[in-house]
Design a protein around this motif. Structure first.
Motif, PDB file in Angstrom:
ATOM      1  N   GLU A 273     -22.057 -64.301   2.243  1.00 22.14           N
ATOM      2  CA  GLU A 273     -22.176 -64.160   3.835  1.00 22.14           C
ATOM      3  C   GLU A 273     -22.637 -62.464   4.293  1.00 22.14           C
ATOM      4  O   GLU A 273     -22.518 -61.721   3.522  1.00 22.14           O
ATOM      5  N   PRO A 274     -23.241 -62.581   5.486  1.00 19.57           N
ATOM      6  CA  PRO A 274     -23.652 -61.259   5.815  1.00 19.57           C
ATOM      7  C   PRO A 274     -22.325 -60.220   6.101  1.00 19.57           C
ATOM      8  O   PRO A 274     -21.027 -60.747   5.899  1.00 19.57           O
ATOM      9  N   ALA A 275     -22.351 -59.018   5.940  1.00 22.40           N
ATOM     10  CA  ALA A 275     -21.308 -58.002   5.824  1.00 22.40           C
ATOM     11  C   ALA A 275     -20.563 -58.351   7.130  1.00 22.40           C
ATOM     12  O   ALA A 275     -19.477 -58.348   7.042  1.00 22.40           O
ATOM     13  N   SER A 276     -21.051 -58.714   8.117  1.00 26.68           N
ATOM     14  CA  SER A 276     -20.160 -58.764   9.448  1.00 26.68           C
ATOM     15  C   SER A 276     -19.177 -59.963   9.466  1.00 26.68           C
ATOM     16  O   SER A 276     -18.191 -60.096   9.935  1.00 26.68           O
ATOM     17  N   LEU A 277     -19.593 -61.027   8.467  1.00 27.49           N
ATOM     18  CA  LEU A 277     -18.802 -62.161   8.337  1.00 27.49           C
ATOM     19  C   LEU A 277     -18.104 -62.313   7.007  1.00 27.49           C
ATOM     20  O   LEU A 277     -17.258 -63.161   6.600  1.00 27.49           O
ATOM     21  N   ASN A 278     -18.329 -61.363   6.050  1.00 23.05           N
ATOM     22  CA  ASN A 278     -17.663 -61.402   4.821  1.00 23.05           C
ATOM     23  C   ASN A 278     -16.609 -60.743   4.581  1.00 23.05           C
ATOM     24  O   ASN A 278     -16.324 -59.696   4.468  1.00 23.05           O
ATOM     25  N   ILE A 279     -15.457 -61.655   4.226  1.00 24.75           N
ATOM     26  CA  ILE A 279     -14.162 -61.364   4.261  1.00 24.75           C
ATOM     27  C   ILE A 279     -14.005 -60.448   2.882  1.00 24.75           C
ATOM     28  O   ILE A 279     -12.984 -59.768   2.576  1.00 24.75           O
ATOM     29  N   ASP A 280     -15.006 -60.700   1.789  1.00 22.59           N
ATOM     30  CA  ASP A 280     -14.781 -59.952   0.571  1.00 22.59           C
ATOM     31  C   ASP A 280     -15.025 -58.590   0.797  1.00 22.59           C
ATOM     32  O   ASP A 280     -14.646 -57.659  -0.019  1.00 22.59           O
TER      33      ASP A 280
END
Length: 218
Positions: A187-194
């Motif tokens: 996922e894009p950085a803004s949505l990526n929980i990792d």
């Protein structure tokens, strides 16, 4: 850092200490051991690291960051004794770890019926691949300790060699694990929980770009 285990077939994600749902019914675990041989280690510290891993009684164990090149004679003797006389189970060990940095190893339970026909040793000691017959089935065990830099060419080289080996075998099972120094979510950085508090983790695209999850046709 992600410790990943992937098995094909079937095409599904698994995690450490998870039974791989193939006809092999193997249990596996992967662990970054942060050196089995550096000078700050002692025989007692080695036992503290290895005995909890051995106690899990897994069929196959992937070890990364082993650094066996720094181990003295006492440490090597203690390690061999732990793998063969621990009171739980005996393991056969295959290593690609001759330096004081990096290094990987694969442990296979002695009670497993297996024979090795091919070993791939990455010169940088970031990967170890084993083609074996396990309980009558062709299996490729691939243990990867991901480089600390974004090195797509290294991954290309490793998977090209793995695919070449697999193409010579009929209906192989590929089990890839280790510490890939990467994240799983694309996922894009803004949505990526990792990516939360993980700005220093390299190789964020390795999983997406270099691992298709497909095995070659026999």
């Amino acid at each position: 850092m992600a410790n990943n285990i992937t098995a094909h077939p079937p095409q599904r994600k698994t995690t450490a200490n998870t039974r791989v749902k193939t006809d092999l019914q193997l249990t596996l675990i992967t662990q970054n051991v942060n050196s089995l041989g550096c000078s700050y280690n002692s025989v007692n510290r080695l036992r503290e690291k290895m005995l909890p891993i051995i106690a899990l009684n897994q069929d196959v164990i992937f070890l990364t960051d082993t650094r066996l090149g720094a181990a003295n004679k006492a440490m090597r003797t203690s390690l061999q004794d732990l793998l063969t006389n621990n009171g739980i189970t005996k393991y056969n060990a295959i290593w690609n770890s001759s330096k004081s940095t990096r290094g990987v190893g694969i442990l296979i339970k002695d009670s497993i019926n297996f024979s090795i026909s091919n070993i791939m040793n990455d010169p940088s000691e970031n990967a170890l691949g084993i083609l074996a017959s396990i309980n009558g089935r062709s299996v490729y065990l691939l243990n990867i300790y991901g480089p600390n830099q974004n090195d797509g060419q290294w991954f290309d080289t490793i998977f090209k060699e793995v695919n070449q080996t697999l193409s010579t075998v009929c209906n192989p099972v590929l089990i890839a694990g280790g510490d890939w120094n990467t994240i799983l979510c694309s996922e894009p950085a803004s949505l990526n929980i990792d990516l939360i508090k993980a700005g220093s983790i390299p190789n964020k695209q390795n999983k997406k770009k270099y691992w298709s999850g497909k095995t070659p046709s026999p």
